[in-house]
Design an enzyme around this catalytic site. Sequence first.
Site, PDB file in Angstrom:
ATOM      1  N   LYS A 169     -50.141 -26.333  17.811  1.00 19.35           N
ATOM      2  CA  LYS A 169     -51.710 -25.648  18.212  1.00 19.35           C
ATOM      3  C   LYS A 169     -51.752 -25.382  16.176  1.00 19.35           C
ATOM      4  CE  LYS A 169     -50.633 -23.860  22.668  1.00 19.35           C
ATOM      5  NZ  LYS A 169     -50.579 -22.992  23.697  1.00 19.35           N
ATOM      6  N   HIS A 172     -55.393 -20.562  14.514  1.00 23.03           N
ATOM      7  CA  HIS A 172     -57.016 -20.140  14.502  1.00 23.03           C
ATOM      8  C   HIS A 172     -57.654 -19.234  14.155  1.00 23.03           C
ATOM      9  CE1 HIS A 172     -55.998 -17.487  17.971  1.00 23.03           C
ATOM     10  NE2 HIS A 172     -56.170 -18.131  18.469  1.00 23.03           N
ATOM     11  N   HIS A 175     -55.336 -16.104  14.256  1.00 21.05           N
ATOM     12  CA  HIS A 175     -54.402 -16.204  13.494  1.00 21.05           C
ATOM     13  C   HIS A 175     -54.164 -15.460  11.543  1.00 21.05           C
ATOM     14  CE1 HIS A 175     -53.170 -19.311  17.024  1.00 21.05           C
ATOM     15  NE2 HIS A 175     -52.503 -18.108  16.939  1.00 21.05           N
TER      16      HIS A 175
HETATM   17  N1  ARG Z   1     -48.702 -16.630  19.383  1.00 23.11           N
HETATM   18  C1  ARG Z   1     -50.026 -15.395  20.483  1.00 23.11           C
HETATM   19  C2  ARG Z   1     -51.033 -16.486  20.563  1.00 23.11           C
HETATM   20  O1  ARG Z   1     -51.533 -17.104  19.770  1.00 23.11           O
HETATM   21  C3  ARG Z   1     -49.776 -14.196  19.659  1.00 23.11           C
HETATM   22  C4  ARG Z   1     -48.718 -13.743  19.384  1.00 23.11           C
HETATM   23  C5  ARG Z   1     -48.920 -11.652  19.611  1.00 23.11           C
HETATM   24  N2  ARG Z   1     -47.436 -11.227  19.111  1.00 23.11           N
HETATM   25  C6  ARG Z   1     -46.890 -10.563  20.837  1.00 23.11           C
HETATM   26  N3  ARG Z   1     -46.014 -10.168  20.520  1.00 23.11           N
HETATM   27  N4  ARG Z   1     -47.674 -11.332  21.704  1.00 23.11           N
HETATM   28  O2  ARG Z   1     -51.965 -15.953  20.836  1.00 23.11           O
END
Ligand code: ARG
Length: 639
Positions: A169, A172, A175
């Site tokens: 994905k 964005h 991130h």
């Molecule tokens: N991969 C998730 C996202 O893009 C963020 C992860 C955040 N960290 C966690 N421990 N939930 O939304």
Amino acid sequence: AASTVDQLASLVKGFSLEEAQSKYPNCHPDTNPFDLYRAHLTNVLAGVTGVDAVIVYNALQWTTGLDKGDLILATPALRVKGKKPDELAREWVAAFPADDPLVEAPTVNGYFVQFFFKPLPLLKYTLPLIRAEGSEFGNNKSLGLVDPQDPSKGRKKIIIEFSSPNIAKPFHAGHLRSTIIGGFLANLYATAGWDVTRINYLGDWGKQYGLLALAFERYGDEEALERDPINHLFELYVKINQELSAEKEQIEAFKKDGKEDEAKKIADAGLDEQARQYFRKMTDGDASAVAQWRRFRDMSIVRYRETYSRLNIVFDSYSGESQVPEAAMEASAKRMEDLKITEESDGAQIVDFTKHVPGKEGKRLERPLVRKRDGTALYLTRDISELLGREEKYKFDKMIYVVASAQDLHLKQLFKIVELMGYKEIAAKCQHINFGLVLGMSTRKGTVKFLNDILRDVADKMHEVMRANEVKYQQVENPEAVADILGISAVMVQDMTGKRINNYTFDMDKMTSFEGDTGPYLQYAHARVCSIERRAGLSDADLASADTSLLNEPHAINIVRLLAQWPDVMQNTLKTLEPTTVLTYLFKMTHALSSSYDHLQVVGSEPELMKARMALYTSTRVVLANGMRLLGLSPVERM
Ligand code: ARG
């Protein structure tokens, strides 16, 4: 550095470094100029006011600007009864000994007492200190010690989880911000002596990865995958999701027409079901399914690594949703069930917070799912077990999650569940560092934004800007590399300018401009000092022997006053955890610098003056570079 302090302390009758260090909290006059002044002023003021020294020490505060002094005492903070604060301020100022060796006669401003440091001792102390400490100046390695009195007990451990993109994905804006802020926090804790572990918790698990594998079976291209896994997987992901939506529409259409059988036929054998089955194979450990998925993951990580290294970031661990063992989740599920935290609802397992947390707070936490009807785990389920797993693996003293504020609720739910599970101390060690949105982010090439594309676009733009000055451009050895660094600085500084929680607009023209407080401007300020250093061509010995008493112009004095603040700025940053705390300081410094050049000419001045001024500017360059590196920027020497 210690000998410098000894020398200076000898100016102050009766001042002892050892005594200051043991008497006052986190007091290190041998590395932090302000600590010397605080300790000295406290010694004097305790006598003048009759108030306990530690109370006085903690009441001495920074000022909001150099015009208000270097340190300030709010008289009410000493809690002396019976007299009005402004009256006390006047009394204490009158009783302050004349001719103090380090500070000018204090002044009253309302109920504040203002202290200005005497320039000469400040220069004599600060410039050699910065020269001696160099890239370590401002770091406070003892803060991270388990026991500051006994370094043999080791350092405190902090886990910083950040970036955490989702495979296949787009990377964005959320991130991007997590990466920038997380990288900064990791640097910050490292400079404070903590043992830092950087974790990237990838979104790499769930039915959508079953779907991705199906897409690869159908449309995958080995060569394209090898060449550019991130984009190829994303293309597949987009394509298969289009098909999936078409399928869903088809089912709806059949249902609407009353053709339930047709609808069921698709639902039972269609893409969604196949993806579910494929993901089941993955969770069951089917060798070929797991191997395929692992390739996607590993190849993506290789590319992520390259991009992160452009930002000076190296992760200690690529964890991710896929890495949470099923057995751990089962154990957590059992515990939650035994403690009656979870309950059944429609065949699924949920946590109804209204039953566990009284009042509004319970309502606010809502009723999240932790197991779907078919028994599969969810994002939240995985986070619970991952958190407990990290506690076991790392025995951390603190853990920070750098995640967009869109997930505030998710993290609150996570921490609360862990607390309800009987791990209150573990939950208390966790902190969510959140941040707002980036608006208007799109690239020139299209709408999808991978980090690499963003950075390339901004670098292109910076390259254009650099080329506008042909003469300078010719002198830059590797203009592409410099443009890349400047572009990254532009993006990062724009991101770190406001408070984390504020939204901001991604504005390519603004961030790449040299007007205003931008990344390129900061880099320019650094490069300009480097250029003066090159032209002056003085040696270390020249600078070490400089007569700093020649620096008596107000511009020079203001610069050294700012320089002395840096260790305190770093400590304050550990409290705010805001990159803007550092950035605001750095821009104050660059403004002081740029207004000083006309007054403090280096090249062309007579030799002794040249040495003294160069010593001042070189210290400034050191502090600027330290601040920039802390933020994750790479200071350039030419641009
Ligand atoms: N991969 C998730 C996202 O893009 C963020 C992860 C955040 N960290 C966690 N421990 N939930 O939304």
